[in-house]
Design a protein around this motif. Structure first.
Motif, PDB file in Angstrom:
ATOM      1  N   GLN A   9       2.056   3.024  44.376  1.00 23.62           N
ATOM      2  CA  GLN A   9       3.325   2.985  43.632  1.00 23.62           C
ATOM      3  C   GLN A   9       3.209   2.159  42.357  1.00 23.62           C
ATOM      4  N   LYS A  10       2.240   1.262  42.353  1.00 19.69           N
ATOM      5  CA  LYS A  10       2.070   0.410  41.177  1.00 19.69           C
ATOM      6  C   LYS A  10       1.417   1.222  40.047  1.00 19.69           C
ATOM      7  N   GLY A  11       1.878   0.981  38.832  1.00 16.43           N
ATOM      8  CA  GLY A  11       1.349   1.718  37.682  1.00 16.43           C
ATOM      9  C   GLY A  11       0.083   1.095  37.117  1.00 16.43           C
ATOM     10  N   GLY A  12      -0.721   1.927  36.500  1.00 15.98           N
ATOM     11  CA  GLY A  12      -1.875   1.438  35.743  1.00 15.98           C
ATOM     12  C   GLY A  12      -2.981   0.792  36.552  1.00 15.98           C
ATOM     13  N   VAL A  13      -3.125   1.192  37.810  1.00  9.91           N
ATOM     14  CA  VAL A  13      -4.154   0.573  38.658  1.00  9.91           C
ATOM     15  C   VAL A  13      -5.438   1.401  38.739  1.00  9.91           C
ATOM     16  N   GLY A  14      -5.469   2.516  38.016  1.00 15.16           N
ATOM     17  CA  GLY A  14      -6.683   3.344  38.032  1.00 15.16           C
ATOM     18  C   GLY A  14      -6.607   4.575  38.928  1.00 15.16           C
ATOM     19  N   LYS A  15      -5.392   5.025  39.251  1.00 12.65           N
ATOM     20  CA  LYS A  15      -5.236   6.246  40.069  1.00 12.65           C
ATOM     21  C   LYS A  15      -5.867   7.462  39.378  1.00 12.65           C
ATOM     22  N   THR A  16      -5.431   7.695  38.136  1.00 11.16           N
ATOM     23  CA  THR A  16      -5.893   8.888  37.429  1.00 11.16           C
ATOM     24  C   THR A  16      -7.393   8.808  37.136  1.00 11.16           C
ATOM     25  N   THR A  17      -7.833   7.634  36.738  1.00 14.82           N
ATOM     26  CA  THR A  17      -9.266   7.430  36.476  1.00 14.82           C
ATOM     27  C   THR A  17     -10.070   7.725  37.740  1.00 14.82           C
ATOM     28  N   LEU A  38      -0.382  15.751  39.986  1.00 20.05           N
ATOM     29  CA  LEU A  38       1.016  15.713  40.462  1.00 20.05           C
ATOM     30  C   LEU A  38       1.849  14.670  39.717  1.00 20.05           C
ATOM     31  N   ASP A  39       1.350  14.251  38.556  1.00 21.18           N
ATOM     32  CA  ASP A  39       2.082  13.278  37.752  1.00 21.18           C
ATOM     33  C   ASP A  39       2.522  13.955  36.457  1.00 21.18           C
ATOM     34  N   PRO A  40       3.846  14.023  36.215  1.00 23.45           N
ATOM     35  CA  PRO A  40       4.342  14.675  34.995  1.00 23.45           C
ATOM     36  C   PRO A  40       3.749  14.101  33.706  1.00 23.45           C
ATOM     37  N   THR A 189     -10.394  -1.515  41.927  1.00 27.22           N
ATOM     38  CA  THR A 189     -10.614  -0.950  40.591  1.00 27.22           C
ATOM     39  C   THR A 189     -10.500  -2.031  39.524  1.00 27.22           C
ATOM     40  N   LEU A 190     -10.893  -1.673  38.309  1.00 23.90           N
ATOM     41  CA  LEU A 190     -10.784  -2.582  37.159  1.00 23.90           C
ATOM     42  C   LEU A 190     -11.319  -3.964  37.524  1.00 23.90           C
ATOM     43  N   PHE A 191     -12.420  -3.965  38.269  1.00 24.61           N
ATOM     44  CA  PHE A 191     -12.915  -5.202  38.861  1.00 24.61           C
ATOM     45  C   PHE A 191     -13.803  -5.969  37.888  1.00 24.61           C
ATOM     46  N   HIS A 217     -17.016  -1.332  44.443  1.00 26.45           N
ATOM     47  CA  HIS A 217     -16.011  -1.877  43.533  1.00 26.45           C
ATOM     48  C   HIS A 217     -16.176  -1.131  42.216  1.00 26.45           C
ATOM     49  N   ILE A 218     -15.074  -0.651  41.649  1.00 25.86           N
ATOM     50  CA  ILE A 218     -15.169   0.009  40.344  1.00 25.86           C
ATOM     51  C   ILE A 218     -15.020  -1.068  39.268  1.00 25.86           C
ATOM     52  N   PRO A 219     -16.047  -1.299  38.474  1.00 29.19           N
ATOM     53  CA  PRO A 219     -15.956  -2.375  37.489  1.00 29.19           C
ATOM     54  C   PRO A 219     -15.043  -2.001  36.326  1.00 29.19           C
ATOM     55  N   ARG A 220     -14.519  -3.004  35.659  1.00 28.32           N
ATOM     56  CA  ARG A 220     -13.854  -2.769  34.381  1.00 28.32           C
ATOM     57  C   ARG A 220     -14.958  -2.345  33.415  1.00 28.32           C
ATOM     58  N   ASN A 221     -14.853  -1.151  32.901  1.00 33.16           N
ATOM     59  CA  ASN A 221     -15.932  -0.605  32.075  1.00 33.16           C
ATOM     60  C   ASN A 221     -15.319   0.233  30.960  1.00 33.16           C
ATOM     61  N   ILE A 222     -15.626  -0.145  29.734  1.00 29.16           N
ATOM     62  CA  ILE A 222     -14.991   0.473  28.569  1.00 29.16           C
ATOM     63  C   ILE A 222     -15.224   1.989  28.518  1.00 29.16           C
ATOM     64  N   LEU A 224     -15.147   4.050  30.912  1.00 27.59           N
ATOM     65  CA  LEU A 224     -14.134   4.714  31.748  1.00 27.59           C
ATOM     66  C   LEU A 224     -12.835   4.894  30.970  1.00 27.59           C
ATOM     67  N   ALA A 225     -12.537   3.938  30.097  1.00 29.41           N
ATOM     68  CA  ALA A 225     -11.303   4.017  29.306  1.00 29.41           C
ATOM     69  C   ALA A 225     -11.473   4.963  28.124  1.00 29.41           C
ATOM     70  N   GLU A 226     -12.697   5.083  27.614  1.00 24.63           N
ATOM     71  CA  GLU A 226     -12.941   5.941  26.445  1.00 24.63           C
ATOM     72  C   GLU A 226     -13.015   7.427  26.803  1.00 24.63           C
TER      73      GLU A 226
HETATM   74  N1  LIG Z   1     -12.434   0.715  35.670  1.00 19.65           N
HETATM   75  C1  LIG Z   1     -11.827   0.757  34.484  1.00 19.65           C
HETATM   76  N2  LIG Z   1     -12.365   0.129  33.420  1.00 19.65           N
HETATM   77  C2  LIG Z   1     -11.726   0.160  32.215  1.00 19.65           C
HETATM   78  N3  LIG Z   1     -10.579   0.773  31.985  1.00 19.65           N
HETATM   79  C3  LIG Z   1     -10.000   1.420  33.024  1.00 19.65           C
HETATM   80  C4  LIG Z   1     -10.591   1.464  34.324  1.00 19.65           C
HETATM   81  N4  LIG Z   1      -9.787   2.165  35.145  1.00 19.65           N
HETATM   82  C5  LIG Z   1      -8.742   2.549  34.403  1.00 19.65           C
HETATM   83  N5  LIG Z   1      -8.857   2.121  33.126  1.00 19.65           N
HETATM   84  C6  LIG Z   1      -7.891   2.298  32.027  1.00 19.65           C
HETATM   85  O1  LIG Z   1      -6.695   1.623  32.422  1.00 19.65           O
HETATM   86  C7  LIG Z   1      -5.534   2.407  32.109  1.00 19.65           C
HETATM   87  C8  LIG Z   1      -4.800   2.779  33.410  1.00 19.65           C
HETATM   88  O2  LIG Z   1      -5.662   3.575  34.204  1.00 19.65           O
HETATM   89  P1  LIG Z   1      -5.131   4.903  34.912  1.00 19.65           P
HETATM   90  O3  LIG Z   1      -4.418   5.756  33.939  1.00 19.65           O
HETATM   91  O4  LIG Z   1      -6.272   5.496  35.639  1.00 19.65           O
HETATM   92  O5  LIG Z   1      -4.121   4.247  35.933  1.00 19.65           O
HETATM   93  P2  LIG Z   1      -2.965   4.967  36.773  1.00 19.65           P
HETATM   94  O6  LIG Z   1      -2.818   4.171  38.019  1.00 19.65           O
HETATM   95  O7  LIG Z   1      -3.252   6.407  36.901  1.00 19.65           O
HETATM   96  O8  LIG Z   1      -1.720   4.761  35.811  1.00 19.65           O
HETATM   97  P3  LIG Z   1      -0.255   5.407  36.045  1.00 19.65           P
HETATM   98  O9  LIG Z   1       0.362   4.583  37.120  1.00 19.65           O
HETATM   99  O10 LIG Z   1       0.444   5.272  34.717  1.00 19.65           O
HETATM  100  O11 LIG Z   1      -0.455   6.837  36.453  1.00 19.65           O
HETATM  101  C9  LIG Z   1      -6.066   3.612  31.361  1.00 19.65           C
HETATM  102  O12 LIG Z   1      -6.015   3.342  29.995  1.00 19.65           O
HETATM  103  C10 LIG Z   1      -7.501   3.738  31.816  1.00 19.65           C
HETATM  104  O13 LIG Z   1      -8.334   4.354  30.860  1.00 19.65           O
END
Ligand SMILES: Nc1ncnc2c1ncn2[C@@H]1O[C@H](COP(=O)(O)OP(=O)(O)OP(=O)(O)O)[C@@H](O)[C@H]1O
Ligand SMILES: [Mg+2]
Length: 259
Positions: A9-17, A38-40, A189-191, A217-222, A224-226
């Motif tokens: 439920q929390k946003g921006g935690v790396g679901k889509t990634t 399934l996300d608009p 994620t984003l570890f 552990h999925i590291p914070r890695n640029i 993945l964001a690019e």
């Molecule tokens: N491991 C990572 N390292 C660096 N950046 C990341 C990583 N995982 C995700 N990000 C970045 O962090 C942001 C949020 O990630 P993501 O969109 O996957 O989260 P989400 O949980 O799907 O967000 P939402 O809740 O809005 O659907 C994005 O800009 C993404 O590129």
């Protein structure tokens, strides 16, 4: 075939990634996979190189107009099958309010796909991965009712333990609608291993929820964001990056669970 929802439920935690890159990693390991957005917001759709506003059929047609999942599948530039989504799906809670079967529309559509596959009419999948929105809306409920298991991406920050306890309770309650619903695993994620708090929280998660934590552990890695900006999974964008390697390890763990 196994169905997996990627939810938190929390946003921006790396679901889509996680949804995009786990799917790509499974596909690279010769698994047949379908990614359902399934996300608009349509981030998973865009992240596989599709134009979310230029799709003939989307999940909105499936859930609101009874189009079959099979008909809405497209092969993405990323090389695997995807059913895309865009803003059209945003109003679904209101559109379907009061309709008694509104929480099991996806389950019904999945059953049809499975029946077609069994009859040999459609290509069978090993995995269907679903990317959920950051809320417990009707779309997420549909995913949790239709799925076999949930993968929870989780950031190692101060409220992680509380968040996971809440989420487990929510999932527990939903077993009333879907008795086979289980947490398949929690992926950190984003570890950032240099961050003391992240390391401490990770250790606490391991202590309290060790049996459902993935080792990877999925590291914070640029990279993945690019990668999404190029419409690519990280595996296609920067094959040897830490992010790409981590998602391949996660895919190995997911496959191992299936045996
Ligand atoms: N491991 C990572 N390292 C660096 N950046 C990341 C990583 N995982 C995700 N990000 C970045 O962090 C942001 C949020 O990630 P993501 O969109 O996957 O989260 P989400 O949980 O799907 O967000 P939402 O809740 O809005 O659907 C994005 O800009 C993404 O590129
Ligand atoms: Mg997302």
């Amino acid at each position: 075939m196994e169905i997996i929802a990627i939810a938190n439920q929390k946003g921006g935690v790396g679901k889509t990634t996680t949804a995009v890159n786990l799917t790509a990693s499974l596909a690279a390991k010769r698994k047949r996979v379908l990614l359902i957005d399934l996300d608009p917001q349509g981030n998973a759709t865009t992240g596989t190189g599709l134009d979310k506003n230029d799709l003939a059929l989307t999940m909105a047609d499936v859930l609101l107009d009874g189009v079959s999942l099979a008909d809405a599948i497209v092969e993405s530039p990323a090389g695997f099958d995807v059913i895309g989504t865009n803003r059209e799906l945003a109003g679904i809670d209101i559109t379907l309010m009061g309709q008694t079967n509104s929480h099991e529309l996806l389950k019904t559509a999945m059953a049809e796909l499975v029946a077609d596959q069994a009859a040999g009419q459609k290509k069978p999948y090993d995995y269907i991965i679903m990317d959920c929105a950051p809320s417990l809306n009707l779309l997420t409920i549909n995913a949790l009712v239709a799925t076999d298991g949930v993968i929870i991406p989780m950031q190692c920050e101060y409220y992680a333990l509380e968040g996971l306890a809440d989420l487990s309770q929510t999932i527990e309650r939903l077993t009333e609608l879907n008795p086979k619903l289980t947490i398949r695993g929690v992926v950190r994620t984003l570890f950032d291993a240099r961050n003391t708090l992240a390391r401490d929280v990770s250790a606490e998660l391991q202590k309290h929820f060790g049996d459902i934590m993935y080792k990877t552990h999925i590291p914070r890695n640029i990279r993945l964001a690019e990668a999404p900006a190029h419409g690519m999974p990280v595996l296609a964008y920067e094959r040897w990056s830490k992010g790409a390697r981590a998602y391949q390890k996660l895919a190995d763990e997911v496959i191992k669970q299936s045996r």
